[in-house]
Enzyme design. Structure first.
Site, PDB file in Angstrom:
ATOM      1  N   CYS A  63      -0.249   2.245  -4.842  1.00  0.00           N
ATOM      2  CA  CYS A  63      -1.018   3.443  -5.149  1.00  0.00           C
ATOM      3  C   CYS A  63      -0.156   4.679  -4.918  1.00  0.00           C
ATOM      4  O   CYS A  63       0.764   4.680  -4.093  1.00  0.00           O
ATOM      5  CB  CYS A  63      -2.271   3.519  -4.274  1.00  0.00           C
ATOM      6  SG  CYS A  63      -3.529   2.282  -4.680  1.00  0.00           S
ATOM      7  N   HIS A  69       0.867  -1.173   0.000  1.00  0.00           N
ATOM      8  CA  HIS A  69       0.000   0.000   0.000  1.00  0.00           C
ATOM      9  C   HIS A  69       0.909   1.230   0.000  1.00  0.00           C
ATOM     10  O   HIS A  69       2.037   1.196   0.525  1.00  0.00           O
ATOM     11  CB  HIS A  69      -0.894   0.011   1.240  1.00  0.00           C
ATOM     12  CG  HIS A  69      -1.935  -1.070   1.242  1.00  0.00           C
ATOM     13  ND1 HIS A  69      -2.892  -1.180   0.263  1.00  0.00           N
ATOM     14  CD2 HIS A  69      -2.163  -2.086   2.110  1.00  0.00           C
ATOM     15  CE1 HIS A  69      -3.676  -2.217   0.513  1.00  0.00           C
ATOM     16  NE2 HIS A  69      -3.252  -2.795   1.637  1.00  0.00           N
TER      17      HIS A  69
END
Length: 247
Positions: A134, A91
């Protein structure tokens, strides 16, 4: 007719005759589909002749520690190294990755570990960072365009100076552009990694041409998220001085 690789002189292309090393640092917990990506990467490394190391579910500082150990091992080995791949999957937000402990580390600090100043073994050698994370929360619905396309030419210097800039011979490939989400399927893995592995494993050419094909495939596809169509494309940042052929 000779192939493009055969036409390249020694000055045009990196020498890939020595060892090829790969390091994958991946957060798999709470990232369904990431193990599918790891398996695909391992198959790609084997096909391309890379010796691979995988580390899973590390804390934020573990990204630094594992990459530092990888660097130190390369610097201490007597065998020459042609190239390294470092794949980072977690992440993240713009410029940072999140470890298993929810703490974060800056990507630029990781990139710096292998530059020409800090890694003797890879001085003047290609170091490829692939980042599946991301870079923000924005989502791209896409834009309607005319069918005409434009392109450009990358000019590579054939002269090697007495000294190299600190930051040459690096390739940073991101799953998405700044500020946007990188998509991952819970069963099939991430769109970016799966596309990259397919292209790198099954096509020939120098790496920037291969990445152009990755970009084309991703840009042509349409993803569905919550019933809404989404578009996504990778971003490539290159300071390579020569052509990099993986085959």
């Amino acid at each position: 007719m000779s192939s493009e690789a055969e036409q390249s002189t020694d000055q045009d292309a990196y020498d890939m005759s020595d060892a090829r090393l790969a390091l994958t640092l991946c957060i798999t917990k709470n990232r369904a589909g990431s193990e599918t990506d790891v398996k695909a990467l391992e198959q790609m490394y084997e096909a391309l002749g890379f010796k691979s190391t995988v580390r899973r579910n590390i804390p934020a500082k573990g990204f630094w520690e594992e990459l530092e150990k990888f660097r130190d091992d390369m610097d201490q080995t007597k065998d020459p190294i042609s190239c390294c791949f470092v794949v980072l999957m977690a992440h993240g937000e713009e410029g940072i990755l999140q470890g298993i402990d929810s703490n974060t580390i800056e990507l630029d600090k990781l990139f710096t570990l292998l530059n020409n100043e800090n890694c003797q073994a890879l001085r003047g050698k290609p170091k490829v960072f692939i980042v599946q994370a991301c870079r923000g929360e924005q989502k791209d619905a896409g834009e309607v365009v005319q069918p005409a396309e434009t392109g450009g030419t990358v000019l590579l210097s054939e002269k090697q100076p007495p000294k190299l800039p600190t930051f040459t011979d690096a390739l940073h490939v991101f799953a998405t552009v700044e500020g946007y989400i990188a998509y991952r399927n819970e069963d099939d893995g991430s769109f970016f990694i799966q596309t990259l592995v397919d292209v790198f494993t099954n096509m020939e050419g120098h790496i920037l041409d291969l990445l152009t094909e990755v970009t084309r495939r991703m840009a042509d596809a349409e993803l569905m998220e919550g019933g809404k169509p989404r578009k996504v494309n990778p971003e490539v940042q290159s300071t390579l001085r020569k052509l990099l052929y993986l085959r």
